[in-house]
Scaffold this active site. Structure first.
Site, PDB file in Angstrom:
ATOM      1  N   HIS C  66      20.328  30.342  -5.742  1.00  0.00           N
ATOM      2  CA  HIS C  66      20.418  29.153  -4.909  1.00  0.00           C
ATOM      3  C   HIS C  66      19.967  27.899  -5.657  1.00  0.00           C
ATOM      4  CE1 HIS C  66      20.527  26.977  -1.171  1.00  0.00           C
ATOM      5  NE2 HIS C  66      19.291  26.576  -1.336  1.00  0.00           N
ATOM      6  N   HIS C 117      24.427  25.819   4.637  1.00  0.00           N
ATOM      7  CA  HIS C 117      23.238  26.416   5.230  1.00  0.00           C
ATOM      8  C   HIS C 117      23.695  27.656   5.979  1.00  0.00           C
ATOM      9  CE1 HIS C 117      18.885  25.341   6.322  1.00  0.00           C
ATOM     10  NE2 HIS C 117      19.015  25.412   5.030  1.00  0.00           N
ATOM     11  N   ASN C 118      24.447  28.486   5.256  1.00  0.00           N
ATOM     12  CA  ASN C 118      25.172  29.584   5.887  1.00  0.00           C
ATOM     13  C   ASN C 118      24.265  30.687   6.408  1.00  0.00           C
ATOM     14  OD1 ASN C 118      27.376  28.135   5.050  1.00  0.00           O
ATOM     15  ND2 ASN C 118      27.721  29.355   3.208  1.00  0.00           N
ATOM     16  N   GLY C 564      27.435  18.472  -5.401  1.00  0.00           N
ATOM     17  CA  GLY C 564      27.871  19.513  -4.489  1.00  0.00           C
ATOM     18  C   GLY C 564      26.921  20.681  -4.507  1.00  0.00           C
TER      19      GLY C 564
END
Lengths: 85, 250, 772
Positions: C66, C117-118, C564
Site C-alpha cells: 500500500h 479505500h476498498n 494517483g
C-alpha cells in the site's frame, strides 16, 4: 407492556466523535467535572405479555446481530424494564 | 415570477442607512459550511457582508444577522444544540428581542440553532426517510410581511436548493395552530413533502417578523448558473427584502 | 482508562537502539507484520543491526504494498517517462508529492487526486467510505490548497445480492455523512454493479483543491532548528489491528484486548482542520506540511525528513493519545484520522499556536529539524528509532513480479457477442427495440443515480456550475473571471478484462471525452488502479498492460498523469476483480459560464451525432444485460478522440452548442434518453440515414458502444457554422433530429415514441426499488 432495554456503545477503543464534541462543549457552560463523554444508543423492545427466557434470548441475539454492529460496537446492557404506569 | 429589484433600483435616502452602507453579519461556528455562500448572497444583493465569529462578544454594529447552514460542532449532540450556547448567540437573542428588532435569518443549521435558542418555536428531527436529501425544492411564500420576505409576493412559488439530514420540522399541535393563526408560517413545501415536516412547513418567523428560519437554502439561488436548473435566482429576494426592511420600508 | 499510569517507562519494555545493538539474536515478529524474509534481511542490512520494535513497525508499514508500491513501481515509471516537454509545461508539481499540481493560469493552480479505500469499505462500509473522503481531502490540503469538490466512483456487487444493500447503504451514507459535513460539493462519480465486485467493492474517492501559486506547500522538513508539530485529532489505536503482535512490547494487562482495524472518521474535526490549515497557509506559518494517512506518524516523519535537507528528531511521548496504552510501535503505525504534521520556524510558533487555539485544535510539539540526515525518534529521551529516513520512505523493496498473458485470454477474445447463445432473439421489430431501450435505461448500470447523488450536497460553496448527471462536474475557481475546472472519472472493468491495454485507454478516452463534452480543455490525469493480486501472473499482466496502455494514451492525448494510487489484492479467494483502472481527467475553463450541460432544453434546436458507429457490442451494457462477456473491447482511436474534443471545446467556447452528451456505455440509446430527461425536454430523431451511412442496423446504431462519438444540440442560428467547423476538420457529423419541447416524448421515427414520463419511471425507479 414490559420492555427490554438494550444499550449499545461504541467499543472503548473506537473513536467517538460525538462524545468528543460534547465533552469539548461542556466546560464552556461551566460543567468542569467531566473528562470524557461517550455517546451510545438505547433501544426499547416492547413485548406483548411476559418476557420469557426465550424472548430475552431473542432480544440478546437481535442486539448482537442487528441492533449493534459488532465491528465497532458492543452491547453493554440488555435488561427487562417493568411496565410503566 | 416577480422581478427581484436590484440594488440600483432603490431610491437613495428614504430614511435608514444608505444601502451601500447596509452591513449584514454572517456568523461562523466551528463546522459552519455555507457562510461564504451567505456572504456572497449579501454582496450580490448589494450590501456589505461582515464576518462574525461565534466566540465574539459583540455584534460589531451590524444591521442584520444571518446564521448560515452547516453542521455546527458536527451536529453530534442535536443539530444546533451546542452552537446556541456560543457567546455571540446571547447577543443575537438579545438584539432580536429588543425594540430594535434586529433582523435575523437562520438557514438550515441556522434555523436549527434559532429553535434551540428559543427564538423560534418547534424543532427539527431526522428526515422521515432517514437520508440526507439534496434537491431543488419549490416553496410557497406564505407570509411576505417579514423582514426577510417582503420582496416576494404572497403566495409566490420560488425554487431554491434543499439539503439536509435533520430537516423534519416538528412542534406540538397547539404551537402549529398558533403559528398558522398568527401567519407565522413563512414558507411551505410545494409538491411532495421532502422530509415529513408538519403541515409542510419549510420556514417560520417570530411574532414580530424580524426573525425568520427555514431549512432550504436561498443563498444557493442568487447567481444564474450556480443555482437550481442552471438558471435559478429565486433566493435573492431574501437578501433584498432585508434591505427594504433596513431602508425603513418595513 | 484513568487508572492507567502515565509513567510509560513502567508500562513498556522499551526496545532501544542501544538494546537492539546489544541483543542481535532477539526474534522479532516481522512475518506477522507482513514482511518477507528477504525484506527483513534488507532492514537488518540497511541498519547494520536488528531493528528495534519501533523501527520494525515503521519499516513494515512503509514497505507494505500500500505504501511502497513495490509490485507496481517498475511499471508506474512509465507515467513519468512518457511525457513530453509540452506536457510538463503546466505541471507545477509532479508525481511523488501528496498530489500533483497543475497551472490553471491567472496565478491559480489546481491539485487533484483519486485514491482507493476498498478493503475498509467492505469491512465497515460507512466508516470505510467516510475515511476515504477524509484521507483524500487531507492529501489536497497538504499541498496548500483549499479543497473545493469531491467525487466518488463506486463499484458494488450484484444489485440484488443481499450484501450489496449493506455496502451500498453504508458507503453512500458514509460519503454523504462525511463529505456533506466538510462543505465540499460532491460533483460526480460512477456507480457500477457487477457480481465480480461482490466480495471486493471498489470505493474510490477523488478530491480537487485550488490555490494561488505562491501558496503551494510541499511535504518537506527543512531549516535546521525548525519545529515539528502534530495537530488535529489525538492518536488512538485505529487501523492497527494487524500490529497487535507488537503487544509483546507491553507488560500491561489492562490494554484493550483488540486493536480496532476500523478507523472512525470525525468530519467535524476534519472541517475544523481544513479551516485551520488554510489560516496557517494564509499567514505563511508552516514551512512544510504532511497529512497523516496510511502508516500515520511513520509515514509523516520519514517523508518529511527524507524530502527535507537535514534530519529530524522527535520525542514520541509528546504525541497526544486517545488511548494511553498504546506502545511506541502502535503509535508509529496508528492510522487515526484527521491529523496533520507540520514544520514551523521558531519565529512562527506563537502565531501557529494562536491559530490552533482559535479553532480549538489540539497540537503537540514533537521535536525539530536537525542537520544529521537521520530520523531519530525518542521515547522519554531514549533513542528507539535511528534510521536514514530515505530507507523507510523511498528505498523500499521493488519487485519485478512475473507476468504473462493468461492462457485463457485468446479464448475470451474469440467469444464474441454477435452470434452467441446470449445474442439469440436480438431485438429487431419496433416493439422489441422500444422494450430494449426501456430495459437498458432501467438496468442497474444505466439507471438514474439520483437516489445516490441526492444524498450528496452538490451546492455548498456556491461554485458548482455542473454536477451529476451531467458528463463532468464543473467548479468555478475565480469568482471574478469565471476561471474554473471540469472533472470526470471513468473506468470499464469489462473492457479492461477483455483487453487490459486498450481497456485502460478507453477509460482515459471516456474521461477525456466527458471533460471535452462539458466544454473544458483536458489538462491532467489522476488514476486509481484497482486490480487483484500482483502475485498472480495473470493479474500482474493485466496491471502491466493497463499501465502501458494508459501511459501511451496519455502521451498521445498530451495530458500527463500527475498522481494517483494503486490498490492491489482486490480478490476473493483466487478470483480477482475485473482489472479496473479508474481514470480521472481534469480540464480547464476560461469561464465556466460556457459549460455545456448534457441535456437539451430549447425547442427546435438541431440534434447532431458526431462520429461514426460500428458493430461493437462486445463488453457492452447490452451484452452485459444478456449475461455475455467476451470478444474485443471497442476500438480505440485517440486521434479521433482528440479531434472530437477540439470540436466540442470550440463549439462550447463559440456558443455553437447548447447541449452535449458523450456516447459511451449504453451507446446512442442511453445518450438520447439521458439528454431528453435532463431538462425534461423531448426530441424527434431519425436514424435510417446515419445507419445507412455507417452500414449498421438500427439495433447496432442504438446499442453499439463505438468510441469517439457525442450528440449535441445546436441552435438553428449556429447550424451553418457548426457544420462548417466539422467539415473543415473532416469529422463525420450527421443531423439526426430536432429538440421537441411540445411532444413530451422521445420519438425515434419509424420505430417508436416513448413519453418522457415512461422513460423517467423506468430510468429512476431502479435504485429506489432495490434500496428503498
Amino acid at each position: 407492556m414490559p420492555r427490554i432495554v438494550v444499550d449499545v456503545m461504541l467499543k472503548p477503543e473506537i473513536l467517538d466523535p460525538q462524545g468528543k464534541a460534547i465533552v469539548g462543549a461542556l466546560p464552556r457552560l461551566g460543567f468542569n467535572a467531566f473528562s470524557s463523554v461517550r455517546q451510545g444508543k438505547r433501544f426499547e423492545l416492547t413485548v406483548e405479555g411476559d418476557v420469557t427466557d426465550e424472548i430475552l434470548a431473542q432480544a440478546r441475539e437481535a442486539a448482537e446481530t442487528m441492533l449493534s454492529n459488532p465491528v465497532i460496537e458492543d452491547v453493554v446492557n440488555v435488561e427487562v424494564v417493568a411496565d410503566q404506569p | 415570477m416577480t422581478e427581484t429589484p436590484l440594488i440600483g433600483s432603490y431610491p437613495a435616502g428614504q430614511g435608514g442607512a444608505p444601502l451601500n452602507g447596509a452591513r449584514i453579519g454572517v456568523v461562523t461556528f466551528p463546522g459552519t459550511l455555507d457562510d461564504r455562500d451567505a456572504a456572497r448572497a449579501v454582496r450580490v444583493s448589494g450590501a456589505t457582508a461582515v464576518e462574525l465569529w461565534h466566540g465574539d462578544s459583540s455584534l460589531g454594529g451590524v444591521d442584520a444577522v444571518i446564521i448560515p447552514g452547516g453542521f455546527s460542532y458536527g451536529d453530534y449532540l442535536r443539530a444546533g444544540a451546542i452552537a446556541r450556547f456560543a457567546p455571540l448567540m446571547a447577543k443575537i437573542v438579545d438584539a432580536a428581542n429588543s425594540d430594535a428588532l434586529l433582523p435575523v435569518l437562520g438557514i438550515c443549521n441556522g434555523f436549527q440553532i434559532l429553535t434551540e435558542a428559543h427564538l423560534l418555536p418547534g424543532s427539527m428531527i431526522k428526515n422521515d426517510h432517514l437520508k440526507f436529501l439534496c434537491r431543488d425544492q419549490v416553496l410557497r411564500v406564505e407570509n411576505n410581511a417579514t423582514a426577510w420576505t417582503n420582496a416576494y409576493a404572497a403566495g409566490q412559488d420560488i425554487t431554491v436548493p434543499l439539503k439536509n439530514q435533520d430537516g423534519q420540522y416538528i412542534a406540538d399541535e397547539k404551537t402549529l395552530d398558533a403559528l398558522e393563526a398568527e401567519g407565522r408560517v413563512a414558507f411551505r413545501y410545494v409538491g411532495a413533502n421532502p422530509n415529513g415536516s408538519r403541515r409542510d412547513i419549510a420556514g417560520i418567523s417570530n411574532a414580530a417578523g424580524n426573525v425568520v428560519g427555514l431549512m432550504p437554502h436561498p443563498e444557493h439561488a442568487v447567481e444564474a448558473g450556480y443555482g437550481p436548473g442552471h438558471t435559478g435566482t429565486d433566493g435573492l429576494g431574501f437578501f433584498t427584502s432585508v434591505l427594504n426592511t433596513l431602508l425603513g420600508g418595513k | 482508562m484513568s487508572d492507567v499510569s502515565t509513567d510509560s517507562a513502567q508500562k513498556f519494555n522499551i526496545d532501544t537502539v542501544e538494546n537492539a545493538a546489544a541483543t542481535p539474536d532477539v526474534q522479532l515478529p516481522w512475518a506477522e507484520l507482513g514482511l518477507k524474509q528477504n525484506e527483513y534481511d534488507d532492514v537488518v542490512k540497511v541498519l547494520g543491526r536488528r531493528p528495534t520494535g519501533a523501527e520494525l513497525a515503521m519499516y513494515s508499514v512503509m514497505w507494505s504494498e500500500h505504501c511502497s508500491y513495490k509490485s507496481s513501481k517498475n511499471h508506474l515509471r512509465q507515467f513519468g517517462e512518457k511525457v513530453t516537454e509540452e506536457m510538463k509545461k503546466d505541471m507545477l508539481v509532479g508525481i511523488g508529492e501528496n498530489a500533483g499540481v497543475t497551472n490553471l493560469g491567472d496565478g491559480w493552480a489546481v491539485t487533484f487526486k483519486i485514491e482507493s479505500h476498498n478493503s475498509p469499505s467492505f469491512v465497515e462500509p460507512y466508516q470505510g467510505a467516510a475515511t476515504g473522503i477524509g484521507g483524500i481531502v487531507r492529501d489536497i490540503i497538504s499541498m496548500g490548497a483549499r479543497p473545493v469538490a469531491v467525487m466518488d466512483p463506486l463499484r458494488f456487487g450484484a444489485i440484488d445480492h443481499p450484501d450489496t444493500a449493506r455496502v451500498m447503504h453504508g458507503a453512500v451514507a458514509g460519503i454523504g455523512g462525511y463529505g456533506n459535513s466538510l462543505g465540499l460539493p460532491n460533483i460526480g462519480g460512477e456507480m457500477v454493479f457487477d457480481p465480480i465486485y461482490q466480495g471486493n467493492p471498489l470505493v474510490n474517492a477523488l478530491a480537487v483543491g485550488v490555490m494561488r501559486h505562491e501558496d503551494i506547500r510541499l511535504a518537506n522538513a527543512s531549516g535546521l532548528g525548525n519545529k515539528v508539530v502534530l495537530f488535529g485529532a489525538r492518536t488512538g489505536g485505529d487501523g492497527i489491528g494487524g500490529a497487535s503482535v507488537l503487544a509483546s512490547e507491553s507488560f500491561d494487562s489492562t490494554k484493550p484486548s483488540k486493536r480496532p482495524a476500523v478507523q472512525v472518521g470525525d468530519p467535524f474535526a476534519e472541517k475544523v482542520l481544513i479551516e485551520c490549515c488554510l489560516e496557517l497557509f494564509k499567514g505563511s506559518l508552516v514551512e512544510g506540511i504532511q497529512d497523516l494517512g496510511a502508516a500515520g506518524i511513520s509515514c509523516a516523519t520519514s517523508e518529511l525528513a527524507s524530502n527535507g535537507d537535514g534530519g529530524m528528531e522527535v520525542e514520541l511521548t509528546s504525541v497526544l493519545l486517545r488511548d494511553p496504552t498504546l506502545t511506541p510501535g502502535e503509535i508509529l503505525m496508528s492510522e487515526s484520522q484527521e491529523r496533520m504534521m507540520a514544520v514551523v520556524s521558531p519565529g512562527n510558533v506563537a502565531a501557529f499556536e494562536a491559530v490552533m487555539d482559535k479553532w480549538a485544535v489540539e497540537y503537540s510539539w514533537l521535536g525539530e529539524v536537525t542537520g544529521t540526515g537521520r530520523l531519530i525518534i525518542k521515547w522519554e529521551g531514549e533513542v528507539i528509532v535511528d534510521v536514514d529516513p530515505r530507507t523507510v520512505a523511498h528505498d523500499g523493496p521493488v519487485y519485478d513480479r512475473p507476468y504473462a498473458r493468461p492462457d485463457w485470454q485468446d479464448a475470451l477474445q474469440a467469444d464474441t457477442f454477435t452470434g452467441s447463445v446470449q445474442d439469440a432473439g436480438r431485438p429487431a421489430t419496433p416493439e422489441e427495440l422500444k422494450a430494449a431501450v426501456l430495459e437498458l435505461i432501467a438496468s442497474p448500470n444505466m439507471c438514474s443515480k439520483d437516489w445516490i447523488t441526492n444524498q450528496y450536497d452538490r451546492y455548498v460553496g456556491g461554485n458548482t456550475a455542473m454536477a451529476f448527471p451531467d458528463d463532468a462536474g464543473v467548479v468555478r475557481v475565480d469568482e471574478e473571471t469565471g476561471l474554473g475546472v471540469a472533472l470526470a472519472t471513468d473506468a470499464n472493468g469489462r473492457y479492461t478484462f477483455l483487453d487490459p491495454y486498450h481497456g485502460a485507454q478507453l477509460a482515459l478516452a471516456e474521461a477525456y471525452r466527458n471533460v471535452a463534452t462539458s466544454g473544458a480543455i483536458p489538462m491532467a490525469v489522476s488514476d486509481c488502479l484497482n486490480f487483484g493480486s500482483p502475485e498472480d501472473p495473470d493479474v500482474m499482466w493485466q496491471l502491466a498492460e493497463a499501465i502501458r496502455g494508459l501511459s501511451d494514451a496519455c502521451m498521445e492525448l498530451g495530458i500527463p498523469v500527475t498522481g494517483g494510487n494503486v490498490s492491489l489484492y482486490n480478490q476473493t479467494g483466487s478470483t480477482p476483480i475485473h482489472p479496473t483502472p479508474v481514470v480521472a481527467v481534469l480540464g480547464r475553463f476560461d469561464d465556466v459560464a460556457r459549460r455545456t450541460p448534457s441535456g437539451w432544453a430549447e425547442d427546435g434546436q438541431a440534434i447532431y451525432l458526431l462520429g461514426t458507429t460500428a458493430a461493437e457490442l462486445d463488453g457492452s451494457e447490452w451484452a452485459n444485460l444478456r449475461g455475455h462477456l467476451g470478444g474485443a473491447a471497442p476500438k480505440v482511436d485517440l486521434q479521433r478522440e482528440r479531434e472530437l474534443g477540439e470540436i466540442l471545446i470550440n463549439a462550447s467556447r463559440d456558443g455553437m452548442v447548447d447541449a452535449a452528451h458523450d456516447l459511451s456505455e449504453g451507446g446512442l440509446a442511453a445518450a438520447l434518453v439521458e439528454s431528453s430527461l435532463r431538462f425534461n425536454t423531448g426530441a424527434r430523431v431519425a436514424l435510417d440515414e446515419v445507419a445507412a451511412r455507417d452500414g449498421v442496423d438500427t439495433f447496432t446504431m442504438l446499442f453499439s458502444e463505438t468510441q469517439g462519438r457525442a450528440i449535441v444540440a445546436v441552435p438553428r442560428s449556429e447550424e451553418v457554422r457548426f457544420n462548417d467547423m466539422c467539415t473543415a476538420r473532416r469529422f463525420p457529423v450527421s443531423r439526426i433530429g430536432v429538440v421537441d419541447a411540445a411532444g413530451g416524448a422521445l420519438d425515434i421515427q419509424g420505430l417508436f415514441t416513448v413519453p418522457l414520463d415512461e422513460l423517467r419511471e423506468a430510468h429512476e425507479g431502479t435504485l429506489p426499488k432495490h434500496f428503498g
